[in-house]
Design an enzyme around this catalytic site. Sequence first.
Site, PDB file in Angstrom:
ATOM      1  N   TYR A 102     -22.231  12.062  53.298  1.00 13.65           N
ATOM      2  CA  TYR A 102     -23.008  10.901  53.745  1.00 13.65           C
ATOM      3  C   TYR A 102     -22.444   9.632  53.120  1.00 13.65           C
ATOM      4  CZ  TYR A 102     -26.276  14.330  55.568  1.00 13.65           C
ATOM      5  OH  TYR A 102     -26.832  15.362  56.270  1.00 13.65           O
ATOM      6  N   ASN A 125     -29.713  11.656  65.309  1.00 16.56           N
ATOM      7  CA  ASN A 125     -28.714  11.756  66.374  1.00 16.56           C
ATOM      8  C   ASN A 125     -29.313  12.507  67.570  1.00 16.56           C
ATOM      9  OD1 ASN A 125     -26.414  12.250  67.954  1.00 16.56           O
ATOM     10  ND2 ASN A 125     -25.789  13.968  66.685  1.00 16.56           N
ATOM     11  N   CYS A 133     -22.984  15.501  64.212  1.00 19.74           N
ATOM     12  CA  CYS A 133     -23.703  15.265  62.961  1.00 19.74           C
ATOM     13  C   CYS A 133     -23.643  16.482  62.047  1.00 19.74           C
ATOM     14  CB  CYS A 133     -25.144  14.848  63.241  1.00 19.74           C
ATOM     15  SG  CYS A 133     -26.060  15.982  64.271  1.00 19.74           S
ATOM     16  N   HIS A 134     -23.358  17.652  62.602  1.00 20.07           N
ATOM     17  CA  HIS A 134     -23.249  18.866  61.782  1.00 20.07           C
ATOM     18  C   HIS A 134     -22.048  18.813  60.847  1.00 20.07           C
ATOM     19  CE1 HIS A 134     -20.912  19.665  65.463  1.00 20.07           C
ATOM     20  NE2 HIS A 134     -20.145  20.424  64.703  1.00 20.07           N
ATOM     21  N   GLU A 160     -16.063  26.090  64.280  1.00 19.23           N
ATOM     22  CA  GLU A 160     -14.977  25.111  64.273  1.00 19.23           C
ATOM     23  C   GLU A 160     -13.923  25.407  63.210  1.00 19.23           C
ATOM     24  OE1 GLU A 160     -16.905  21.330  63.786  1.00 19.23           O
ATOM     25  OE2 GLU A 160     -17.780  21.405  65.793  1.00 19.23           O
TER      26      GLU A 160
END
Length: 165
Positions: A102, A125, A133-134, A160
């Site tokens: 963040y 979001n 946002c993950h 991912e």
Amino acid sequence: MSTFTTRTASPLGELTLACSDRGLCGVWFEGQRHGPEAQLVQGWQSAPDHPLLQATAAQLSDYFAGRRTVFDLPLDLSRGTAFQQSVWQGLLAIAAGTHHSYGQLAARLNKPLAVRAVGAAVGRNPVSIIVPCHRVLGSTGQLTGYAGGLERKRALLQLEGHPLS
């Protein structure tokens, strides 16, 4: 402005998709915190055949099958404040398999003292997965806050190829 919606299945639960005439404006997991407000949803038109919603469902299917990490869809993020929109745009620059804290995201947005405000905007979001946002983690790389639930956040990062500790 009209809003069109449909639902689609995913390996992590059913998703609600929404779009306006400008672009995709929502992707929410079933039961997600900060989902669309009930009074908004009442005026939405069910449109499972809407071309943008069909394209979104197809690209999400490719994503979950491991065939896509970048989405090519027009977005309508206009329902957020100017600050939220800037944070959501900043999320789009975080590549799959990587993450930002963040604090790093706040610094990239030239708002280094606004870490909490950035975190709040990330949590709001409206376009989960596609606006990633993950990919925002705590300062030491720990999984923190995700409106769709931490298990979904972990699953998305693993999909991912993110090296979770």
